[in-house]
Design a protein around this motif. Sequence first.
Motif: not given
Length: 299
Positions: A68-79, A122-126, A165-171, A175-176
């Motif tokens: 993953a290169r910037s900019p990006c989002l990482l979502v890491i659930p519990a456990r 992991v979500l890549l962003l523009d 989280l709503v914004q992440i859901f839209r993203i 793109q994934r």
Amino acid sequence: MKTIPSYVLCGDQTQNNWSSSFDFEWIPQRSAPYNWDSQPHLHEAFLQILYVTAGSTEVVMDDAKWHARSPCLLVIPARTVHSLYSTSDINGTVITAAQGFLESLAGVAMPELVAMMHKPDVLLLDASGPHAETLMPLMLAIEREWRTHAAGQMAAGMALIIALLVQIFRIANTQRLPAVPGNSRKATQVQKFRALVDMHFKDHLGIDDYAATLGITAGQLSRISREVLGMSPLDVINARVIHEAQRDLVYTSSTVKQLAASLGFDDEGYFGRFFRKHTGCSPKEFRMNALAQLGQLKK
């Protein structure tokens, strides 16, 4: 077999899964002391959201790998067992929040978010796109609330995280970044096993039952569980039961007897012994301590 460590924050050993509802940090605060690497670990009750704004990272979550290169989002659930190996110029933000509390809020406000919180992603962003511009103001608002220490801090902070989280859901719907399988067959089997545990942990099925459903032997299930998660299948099942018990003790008014029955225990005393064995305290002691700590956060 080395046990996968469980942290509240990266590098901090778990003390109490409910002692803090949310936390904000900048990535270098945690990465620099560890030479920009984070060895395999998990957060028993906490969801983490990383917004990487500079540099890049190789992230492994449950035996799947992303570059993953910037900019990006990482979502890491519990456990979720995860590790990160980053470049020295990495920067960005880290949100750590009690997943059970967020799920309760999302269940009312937007149920689709609950499923998203259970899936590593992991979500890549523009960098010049609208999503990147929207995320940082939300992150900074969460940081301000985290530093406020005023009445309603927890409520306001968690509401802002729901908005994030709503914004992440839209993203995620646009793109994934695809993962590179580490050992796809074993990872898939473990994911199926954990999904089955989520469905049946209240039924107290045996290891043989789970293995048979997966079409493998109990010995094979034990080997892949220890290899991928660093835990035996029984530890995975027990951890899921304890996680649910802790969440219900904190966020519901059920009596211990009612809670025990809802988790499939016929005997309240046996449930109490099971809970103490895995947490070091009785259910009543845990509830009293957790609610006292949450009460301090609300002040």
